[in-house]
Design an enzyme around this catalytic site. Structure first.
Site, PDB file in Angstrom:
ATOM      1  N   GLU A  22     -17.731  -5.684  11.020  1.00  0.00           N
ATOM      2  CA  GLU A  22     -16.989  -5.046   9.934  1.00  0.00           C
ATOM      3  C   GLU A  22     -17.280  -5.812   8.652  1.00  0.00           C
ATOM      4  O   GLU A  22     -16.438  -6.512   8.113  1.00  0.00           O
ATOM      5  CB  GLU A  22     -15.471  -5.036  10.221  1.00  0.00           C
ATOM      6  CG  GLU A  22     -14.680  -4.136   9.280  1.00  0.00           C
ATOM      7  CD  GLU A  22     -13.795  -4.859   8.279  1.00  0.00           C
ATOM      8  OE1 GLU A  22     -13.315  -4.219   7.329  1.00  0.00           O
ATOM      9  OE2 GLU A  22     -13.575  -6.080   8.432  1.00  0.00           O
ATOM     10  N   ASP A  55     -13.235  -8.336  12.779  1.00  0.00           N
ATOM     11  CA  ASP A  55     -12.552  -8.097  11.508  1.00  0.00           C
ATOM     12  C   ASP A  55     -12.929  -9.158  10.474  1.00  0.00           C
ATOM     13  O   ASP A  55     -12.941 -10.360  10.783  1.00  0.00           O
ATOM     14  CB  ASP A  55     -11.037  -8.132  11.731  1.00  0.00           C
ATOM     15  CG  ASP A  55     -10.276  -7.818  10.459  1.00  0.00           C
ATOM     16  OD1 ASP A  55     -10.448  -6.710   9.939  1.00  0.00           O
ATOM     17  OD2 ASP A  55      -9.523  -8.703   9.973  1.00  0.00           O
TER      18      ASP A  55
HETATM   19  C1  OTU Z   1     -10.214  -5.816   7.175  1.00  0.00           C
HETATM   20  O1  OTU Z   1     -10.771  -5.308   5.981  1.00  0.00           O
HETATM   21  C2  OTU Z   1      -9.279  -4.768   7.754  1.00  0.00           C
HETATM   22  O2  OTU Z   1      -9.986  -3.588   7.999  1.00  0.00           O
HETATM   23  C3  OTU Z   1      -8.120  -4.570   6.831  1.00  0.00           C
HETATM   24  O3  OTU Z   1      -7.272  -3.546   7.263  1.00  0.00           O
HETATM   25  C4  OTU Z   1      -7.375  -5.874   6.743  1.00  0.00           C
HETATM   26  O4  OTU Z   1      -6.368  -5.765   5.773  1.00  0.00           O
HETATM   27  C5  OTU Z   1      -8.278  -7.043   6.358  1.00  0.00           C
HETATM   28  O5  OTU Z   1      -9.530  -7.043   7.050  1.00  0.00           O
HETATM   29  C6  OTU Z   1      -7.620  -8.347   6.722  1.00  0.00           C
HETATM   30  O6  OTU Z   1      -7.527  -8.502   8.109  1.00  0.00           O
HETATM   31  O7  OTU Z   1     -10.321  -6.443   2.830  1.00  0.00           O
HETATM   32  O8  OTU Z   1      -9.642  -3.938   2.320  1.00  0.00           O
HETATM   33  O9  OTU Z   1     -15.017  -7.234   2.294  1.00  0.00           O
HETATM   34  O10 OTU Z   1     -13.020  -5.572   2.689  1.00  0.00           O
HETATM   35  O11 OTU Z   1     -13.081  -7.160   5.860  1.00  0.00           O
HETATM   36  C7  OTU Z   1     -10.242  -4.241   3.554  1.00  0.00           C
HETATM   37  C8  OTU Z   1     -14.542  -7.114   3.580  1.00  0.00           C
HETATM   38  C9  OTU Z   1     -10.572  -5.689   3.704  1.00  0.00           C
HETATM   39  C10 OTU Z   1     -13.126  -6.658   3.536  1.00  0.00           C
HETATM   40  C11 OTU Z   1     -12.663  -6.254   4.880  1.00  0.00           C
HETATM   41  C12 OTU Z   1     -11.206  -6.164   4.967  1.00  0.00           C
END
Ligand code: OTU
Length: 642
Positions: free
Chosen positions: A328, A286
């Site tokens: 991700e 993540d």
């Molecule tokens: C991830 O996404 C997760 O998929 C999200 O659900 C979380 O809220 C977040 O991390 C924090 O744990 O900001 O809008 O540029 O876009 O890593 C999604 C990368 C997020 C980010 C992504 C993040």
């Protein structure tokens, strides 16, 4: 310094004092062999990150002991799995693969309930199941579980660790690989490490980025993006308990971990191996782009972030080699590619394909999609894309502005158009979406909504318009056909296979109403599944259409381990690509992004070679005589040679 020599010496010293007394004899041999194989790589990586510290060797020695202890605790079954995966390292490229991502509570209530849903998953064809974060996390808003208070404890509302282990076993027996989140950029502010830091513990304060005043944060801030500007401006939050400013890239309660501290690397390695030993076969990394901060940069995609991930992967390959990483990285396409490597992340989300599928549905023009895929689709043959159309997050309009510019498209203006189109503010749009993370300074935003609602089904049903409904169904099937055939693991977002519409009930919930992403986090009830079995409903058409496509994918090896070549077509509404093997087998996919009938000439696609082509989706057969092909609205063809 001669790193090779130092690495050898370090390993000798470590082996001298390594405690393997609890590890079975036969495992010891294998473990030592893997250690010898991987240590040189791990040493160089960690030396580059932490080698300047006087206590480097201490941390190096201790992380190797952690690997040994974790391997000792690994079950026999999982050790066998390690061997099986090492013998078949490209398992994730198989045509049989089909992914699904779901929330345990929304899909099945809890972990026990999920076991009962395995027959549904098997029937759907799922072989890879990503369960959204299911760890202990703060009550109320926990960012959908992405604020972890304890990596070793399942959230009590979902069950306990035994339930999870048992589920992993049952899933494995059903041929489904369990995928868990590795949320390693931050912990919740209720994690014991954070609580200790709040209480002033010096060691744990160094697990996070904590500052007495805004002096240094403000210097960093000059170069940082804001990820959730609707919640709080900037990237730092004031913590009353410690009287410090804390680095919080996401919500205030998600504290970024400080990887300049080797104790954090070691502690997180221990947590990671705990998750590996629960029986998951992939870890979803993540927010991996954010793990290394460097003053004067945007603190994303830093060189040392890559080194850290490679180091974590090395640790896995020593202690639990059955487990692979999924990246991700929702960042610039060029940066996404840099995480993909057999020694870094073997799997990666494909956010560019996802965003451009939605872009092309809006514009009905495939140029940007085709050009972008020409540039960015090819990855190492050891790795695989995870192709998706929707997920639990918002849609951000990622594409390379330079590629767009060449096509006469202005990046920023175009993103504004896409936001308007998908939030229903653009006249003639079929989509019903919700704006998310609106930035008051620059007007940026991202888009939420279920696949079906964004594809027009909600509007069609609300206005009782059969044409809109039929187009929406065709769109849903067409976009899924792309992810099923372009190469990689297709990942369904639970509920999309049932054409679920937006759920606005989150607006009534205080812990959710500020976060539009809940509009597409929808309960998948038995009633909903039953509805998809009712003849003549749009849901039924989507479900059966998808089932047909999934079944075809699983029957033909060309959907699995085969090359992908993006094709140019003479019709801007058509996206086409070819899957091919070294033995000369071929499949040509043709996808129409238009609600009107389209014609494409065979010459462009190399279909005029005098051979007979057969569509796997219909009974259409193309003989050499016809030099053009007609496509119905949003039709897809999967053409192979008979
Ligand atoms: C991830 O996404 C997760 O998929 C999200 O659900 C979380 O809220 C977040 O991390 C924090 O744990 O900001 O809008 O540029 O876009 O890593 C999604 C990368 C997020 C980010 C992504 C993040």
């Amino acid at each position: 310094m001669n790193l090779e020599l130092e690495s050898k010496r370090s390993l000798e010293r470590i082996l001298h004092s390594l405690d393997l007394s609890k590890m079975a004899k036969r495992d010891q041999k294998l473990f030592i062999r893997r250690l010898h194989e991987k240590f040189p790589q791990l040493f160089v990586l960690l030396f580059e990150i932490y080698g300047h510290r006087y206590d480097f060797f201490f941390y190096l020695q201790s992380v190797i002991q952690t690997l040994a202890d974790a391997h000792t605790k690994r079950s026999r079954k999982l050790k066998d799995k390690d061997q099986a995966r090492l013998n078949d390292p490209h398992w994730y490229q198989h045509e049989n693969m089909l992914g699904m991502a779901c929330y345990v509570d929304l899909f099945a209530g809890d972990l026990k309930g999920l076991k009962d849903k395995i027959p549904y998953l098997v029937e759907t064809g799922v072989t890879y199941l990503h369960l959204m974060p299911l760890y202990d996390s703060p009550k109320g808003d926990s960012d959908g579980g992405y604020a972890v208070s304890n990596y070793r404890q399942v959230n009590t509302t979902l069950g306990n660790n035994k339930d999870l282990e048992s589920l992993a076993n049952t899933l494995a027996e059903a041929g489904i690989s369990l995928v868990l989140d590795f949320v390693f950029n931050h912990t919740s502010d209720e994690h014991p490490w954070a609580l200790a830091a709040k209480a002033g513990d010096i060691d744990y304060s160094e697990y996070y980025y904590m500052f007495d005043d805004k002096h240094i944060p403000d210097q960093y801030e000059q170069h940082l993006r804001e990820i959730f500007p609707q919640i709080r401006r900037g990237n730092f939050s004031w913590d009353d308990d410690s009287s410090k400013w804390v680095w919080t890239t996401f919500n205030n309660f998600q504290w970024d971990l400080n990887y300049t501290n080797p104790a954090v690397f070691n502690a997180i390695t221990d947590e990671m191996l705990y998750l590996a030993n629960l029986g998951c076969e992939a870890l979803r990394l993540d927010a991996l782009a954010f793990i290394w901060k460097e003053m004067g940069t945007n603190c994303e995609n830093q060189d040392k972030a890559h080194k850290l991930i490679q180091a974590f992967n090395c640790c896995l390959q020593i202690a639990a080699p059955a487990v692979v990483f999924k990246s991700e990285a929702i960042v610039h396409p060029d940066e996404v590619l840099k995480y993909i490597d057999k020694d870094e992340c073997q799997l990666s989300y494909n956010p560019l394909l996802m965003a451009l599928i939605w872009n092309t549905l809006a514009t009905r023009n495939t140029h940007l999609l085709t050009e972008s895929m020409h540039k960015s689709f090819a990855i190492s043959p050891d790795c695989a894309w995870v192709n998706y159309v929707r997920c639990h997050d918002d849609i951000g309009w990622t594409f390379d502005d330079a590629v767009a510019q060449n096509l006469g498209v202005k990046g920023q203006d175009h993103r504004q158009f896409l936001n308007q189109f998908y939030t229903g503010r653009f006249e003639g749009s079929f989509a019903t979406g919700v704006a998310f993370a609106e930035n008051p300074s620059n007007g940026d935003c991202r888009v939420c909504g279920s696949l079906a609602s964004l594809a027009g089904l909600e509007q069609g049903i609300n206005t009782d318009n059969d044409t809109l409904i039929n187009h929406a169904i065709a769109r849903i099937l067409m976009v899924h056909s792309i992810i099923l055939s372009i190469g990689g693991i297709p990942l369904l977002y639970s509920g999309d296979e049932l054409a679920l519409l937006n759920d606005y009930s989150y607006e009534q919930d205080d812990s959710k109403k500020h976060d539009g992403r809940w509009v597409h986090r929808i309960p998948v009830t038995d009633a909903v599944i039953a509805q998809s079995n009712t003849l003549n409903t749009p849901q039924h058409q989507v479900t059966t259409g998808l089932q047909q496509r999934i079944a075809i994918r699983k029957q033909h090896s060309l959907f699995g381990q085969a090359g992908t070549r993006i094709l140019n077509s003479d019709n801007p509404a058509i996206f086409a690509f070819e899957r091919y093997t070294d033995e000369g087998k071929k499949l040509i996919a043709i996808c129409s992004f238009s609600e009107h009938r389209q014609v494409i000439s065979s010459t462009y696609l190399g279909l005029d070679n005098g051979q007979v082509w057969h569509d796997l989706l219909t009974d259409f057969v193309k003989t050499s005589a016809a030099n053009s092909i007609n496509l119905q609205p949003y039709q897809v063809m999967w053409l192979t040679q008979l």
